[in-house]
Design a protein around this motif. Structure first.
Motif: not given
Length: 318
Positions: A93-105
């Protein structure tokens, strides 16, 4: 002059041959690209009256989406499908590794839909998101819901003022109680669900809610619910869209016409401080994607996916 012309042609012949070969190669490349484009176009032909809706729900007030369900609505065959995406799924997300729920955040339903679409190769036609208060209000608006609680629930979180205490078996749940049930993860002693089990239970609650609305068997009452729905959810569905889906759902046998599943991944370790529970692998999720939410008339393949790479798993293997 003739001699000059002959010598000139002699020296030009290799260049002309090279040019002809280059032109032939260019033509071959063009034909290949055309063939690939034609194949891609055929692969991307949409099934008639098949729509995808991404349903997301906030959990703890931190702005992330705890519940993510990609719904496939098959209007031609009168079927509804649901594929849960675990909130701890790894995503870029935005070029960095995250858990997918961060996209909503980070960017609300729009960024979450873009992330899901890019990762799974499936367009998201519509989005629906609801927070905890909205979910409670919707359940109360229809007079509560009858639901068979699958396990004994005994959990307390004083930091969130969250207390979940239910006995296994059929219960009539009001809005707050239904919210507690869908938020349940584990008991005070640590026993409880896996993320996959929790996702399945959340889908079952939603099916119970849908059954109650459809059981009214009245488009007038369904339209009243649509108006309530608009008040408590964020969506890019228009009123016309919602009435269309509601009218189609009335004709679906919700006992046999709903098929559900979870996109299951493999556990991975800590990356940049984030602990991921799931990393999707193409061979694991393609059967579920194609069975439940593929809107195309041809099967999705590994080339359609854009999955983050696994780095290492809990057992140390890559």
């Amino acid at each position: 002059a003739a001699l000059y012309a002959g010598v000139h042609c002699l020296f030009q012949a290799p260049k002309l041959a090279e040019a002809d070969a280059a032109e032939e190669e260019t033509l071959s490349d063009t034909k290949l690209e055309d063939a690939q484009s034609a194949a891609l176009a055929a692969h991307k032909e949409r099934k008639p009256y098949f729509y995808t809706i991404l349903l997301s729900g906030e959990d703890d007030g931190n702005g992330g989406s705890d519940t993510n369900i990609l719904i496939g609505f098959d209007g031609q065959n009168g079927a509804i499908y649901g594929a849960s995406i675990p909130r701890d799924t790894k995503a870029i997300i935005n070029g960095k590794k995250h858990k997918i729920n961060f996209a909503y955040n980070s960017g609300g339903s729009e960024l979450l839909a873009d992330t899901v679409s890019e990762q799974l190769g499936i367009p998201v036609d519509f989005t629906v998101s609801v927070d905890l208060k909205g979910f409670e209000a919707l359940v109360d608006a229809i007079g509560g819901v009858d639901f068979e609680v699958p396990v004994d629930m005994d959990y307390d979180d004083p930091y969130q003022d969250l207390h979940i205490h239910f006995s296994k078996g059929m219960q009539h749940l009001n809005g707050q109680e239904a919210m507690e049930v869908v938020r349940f993860r584990h008991n005070n002693d640590g026993s409880g669900y896996t993320d996959v089990g929790r996702a399945e239970m959340q889908r079952q609650v939603l099916v119970a809610l849908a059954k109650k609305v459809v059981s009214w068997n009245s488009l007038t009452k369904v339209q009243e619910f649509v108006e309530i729905f608009q008040e408590y959810v964020k969506t890019d569905l228009s009123t016309t869209d919602m009435l269309y889906f509601a009218s189609q759902a009335v004709g679906v046998d919700l006992d046999t016409g709903i098929t559900q599943g979870t996109l299951e991944g493999r556990g991975e370790g800590v990356v940049r401080g984030y602990k991921y529970c799931f990393v999707f692998q193409a061979e694991d999720i393609l059967p579920t994607l194609n069975e439940l939410v593929n809107p195309y008339d041809q099967p999705l393949t590994e080339e359609d996916l854009d999955l983050p790479q696994a780095e290492y798993y809990w057992n140390g293997t890559v």
